[in-house]
Design a protein around this motif. Structure first.
Motif, short mmCIF file in Angstrom:
data_model
loop_
_atom_site.label_atom_id
_atom_site.label_comp_id
_atom_site.label_asym_id
_atom_site.label_seq_id
_atom_site.Cartn_x
_atom_site.Cartn_y
_atom_site.Cartn_z
N ALA A 28 65.99 28.72 25.50
CA ALA A 28 66.46 27.94 26.64
C ALA A 28 67.91 28.27 26.97
CB ALA A 28 66.29 26.45 26.36
N ILE A 29 68.71 28.50 25.94
CA ILE A 29 70.11 28.88 26.15
C ILE A 29 70.19 30.24 26.84
CG2 ILE A 29 72.22 29.60 24.97
CD1 ILE A 29 71.91 26.60 25.06
N LEU A 30 69.38 31.19 26.40
CA LEU A 30 69.38 32.51 27.02
C LEU A 30 68.96 32.42 28.49
CD1 LEU A 30 69.91 35.47 26.25
CD2 LEU A 30 67.45 35.72 25.91
N GLU A 31 67.98 31.60 28.78
CA GLU A 31 67.57 31.40 30.17
C GLU A 31 68.72 30.82 30.99
OE1 GLU A 31 62.86 30.60 30.51
OE2 GLU A 31 64.00 28.98 29.57
N ALA A 32 69.44 29.86 30.41
CA ALA A 32 70.56 29.24 31.12
C ALA A 32 71.66 30.26 31.39
CB ALA A 32 71.10 28.06 30.32
N LEU A 33 71.94 31.11 30.40
CA LEU A 33 72.94 32.16 30.60
C LEU A 33 72.52 33.09 31.74
CD1 LEU A 33 73.70 32.99 26.86
CD2 LEU A 33 75.36 32.10 28.51
N ASP A 34 71.25 33.46 31.74
CA ASP A 34 70.75 34.34 32.79
C ASP A 34 70.85 33.68 34.16
OD1 ASP A 34 69.44 36.81 33.57
OD2 ASP A 34 67.63 35.61 33.90
N GLU A 35 70.48 32.43 34.24
CA GLU A 35 70.54 31.70 35.51
C GLU A 35 71.98 31.54 35.99
OE1 GLU A 35 68.52 28.07 34.77
OE2 GLU A 35 66.53 29.01 34.56
N ALA A 36 72.92 31.47 35.07
CA ALA A 36 74.33 31.31 35.43
C ALA A 36 74.96 32.64 35.85
CB ALA A 36 75.12 30.72 34.26
N GLY A 37 74.18 33.72 35.76
CA GLY A 37 74.70 35.02 36.16
C GLY A 37 75.48 35.75 35.09
N PHE A 38 75.38 35.31 33.84
CA PHE A 38 76.09 35.98 32.76
C PHE A 38 75.54 37.39 32.58
CE2 PHE A 38 76.17 37.04 28.16
CZ PHE A 38 77.54 37.19 28.03
N SER A 39 76.43 38.37 32.44
CA SER A 39 75.99 39.76 32.28
C SER A 39 76.76 40.47 31.17
CB SER A 39 76.16 40.52 33.60
OG SER A 39 77.53 40.56 33.99
N GLY A 40 77.23 39.71 30.18
CA GLY A 40 78.02 40.30 29.12
C GLY A 40 77.22 40.60 27.88
N MET A 41 77.95 40.85 26.81
CA MET A 41 77.36 41.17 25.52
C MET A 41 77.16 39.90 24.71
SD MET A 41 78.97 43.61 22.53
CE MET A 41 80.43 42.58 22.45
N MET A 42 76.07 39.86 23.94
CA MET A 42 75.79 38.75 23.03
C MET A 42 75.65 39.33 21.63
SD MET A 42 72.78 36.98 25.29
CE MET A 42 71.81 38.49 25.20
N ILE A 43 76.37 38.77 20.66
CA ILE A 43 76.28 39.28 19.29
C ILE A 43 75.82 38.19 18.33
CG2 ILE A 43 78.14 40.94 19.72
CD1 ILE A 43 79.90 39.12 17.86
N PRO A 44 75.07 38.57 17.28
CA PRO A 44 74.87 37.61 16.19
C PRO A 44 76.23 37.26 15.60
CG PRO A 44 73.43 39.53 15.96
CD PRO A 44 74.43 39.86 17.02
N ASP A 45 76.45 35.98 15.41
CA ASP A 45 77.72 35.54 14.81
C ASP A 45 77.49 35.39 13.31
OD1 ASP A 45 80.40 34.73 14.81
OD2 ASP A 45 79.92 32.67 15.29
N HIS A 46 77.96 34.33 12.68
CA HIS A 46 77.71 34.12 11.26
C HIS A 46 76.20 33.99 11.06
CE1 HIS A 46 81.84 31.90 11.43
NE2 HIS A 46 81.96 33.21 11.60
N VAL A 47 75.69 34.68 10.06
CA VAL A 47 74.25 34.61 9.75
C VAL A 47 74.09 34.28 8.28
CG1 VAL A 47 73.61 36.25 11.56
CG2 VAL A 47 74.13 37.10 9.26
#
Length: 342
Positions: free
Chosen positions: A294-313
């Protein structure tokens, strides 16, 4: 030698689509870069602020006050020669600008060095500098909490920090840090604009009000709105750390809609957590309190076009110090989600 991605010489970073990258390391060794390429990732971020939460201990740049142009060029080429692209450098060392943050006697000299570093990054073709405003760094009270299947992760119980000694000799006020922060933005943002470098602000981690006598300014929605409005610039945005925002207890969708609608989300840290301040545990991307799809969909709908990285795992069985297995799991999960919305 692997070929460089076809877009490396033809597309600017701000013209690329939303994509999965990898970061949380400083040393771009041949082995690590090959491993990243084998995961189907073409974009990386290098962290340049030593912390126990990172596997590396030495910064691959020799400057003690600023970073030199020639070393930055060599660093970018080391990544590109492996067929990858260097999207950003995250965090100059605290020693580069501690007096800037605290209003110390070396403030003006440090500001000039920071400006030189930004200029040199622009000349070297490195488009983004992530930064924080946290003189005392990142805090955790545990790095050995058990999550799914006995994997190790980190967490915090704020009650255990109540007796922490002063980190910088005295109590500082929020007014002091905000004044110093505004002076910083006024000095460096014009330089970033000239150099074509974008600055990206990370939340205080953890997003508490104060730790060890030091205020943590960037801990809620309003503080980030204030930061973006303080000295408006198209070259300033957010290093949007989902885990830290979730720890705040803020509405992630509201934040994405607000800052994404203003094109102020520069890149995203994907980290999931269980719990909010004053107590939380970092966990697997698919087991925390928010729905990552759902977060990824929201980012897409907001027009985000940057890089996404795994943070602390979490640290999986057989992981190395960089938690390569935990990152591979998260990369696969993120790439699958991204495929699902396209």
């Amino acid at each position: 030698m692997a070929e460089r991605p076809p877009e490396a010489s033809t597309e600017r970073f701000d013209e690329l689509p939303m994509r999965v990258g990898l970061g949380q390391f400083m040393q771009p060794t041949r082995e690590r870069l090959r491993y990243i390429s084998q995961l189907g990732v073409e974009h990386v971020l290098l962290n340049m602020y030593a912390t126990p939460l990172l596997s590396d201990t030495e910064v691959p740049l020799t400057g003690e006050k600023e970073w030199a142009f020639d070393e930055l060029v060599q660093l970018r080429n080391r990544v590109e020669d492996a067929g990858l692209r260097l999207n950003a450098i995250e965090n100059i060392p605290i020693s580069f600008y501690d007096d800037v943050m605290l209003g110390g006697p070396g403030r003006d000299e440090q500001l000039e060095h920071v400006k030189n570093t930004i200029r040199n990054m622009g000349r070297a073709g490195i488009p983004v500098l992530g930064y924080h405003w946290s003189p005392s760094g990142v805090w955790r009270t545990s790095t050995s909490r058990r999550v799914r299947g006995g994997a190790e992760s980190t967490g915090l119980d704020a009650a255990e920090l109540e007796n922490a000694p002063l980190s910088h000799g005295r109590e500082y006020t929020e007014e002091e840090l905000w004044k110093n922060y505004e002076r910083f933005l006024e000095a460096v943002l014009p330089v970033a604009e000239e150099a074509d470098v974008t600055l990206a602000l990370h939340p205080n981690d953890p997003p508490l009000e104060r730790v060890a006598g030091m205020p943590f300014l960037f801990r809620d929605f309003e503080s980030f709105r204030r930061a973006m409005e303080l000295v408006p610039s198209e070259n300033h945005g957010l290093e949007f750390c989902l885990g830290t925002w979730a720890e705040m207890g803020e509405d992630l969708f509201e934040a994405i809609e607000h800052f994404g609608g203003r094109d102020e989300l520069v890149y995203v840290h994907f980290r999931n957590v269980e719990g909010t301040i004053p107590s939380f545990t970092e966990t697997f991307i698919d087991e925390g309190d928010y729905d990552p799809y759902a977060i990824l969909e929201a980012l897409d709908e907001a027009g985000f076009s940057g890089m996404m990285i795994p943070d602390h795992v979490p640290r999986l069985e057989g992981d190395d110090d960089w938690k390569d297995r935990g990152r591979a799991y998260t990369v696969g999960y993120m790439k699958g989600m991204l495929r699902g919305i396209r």
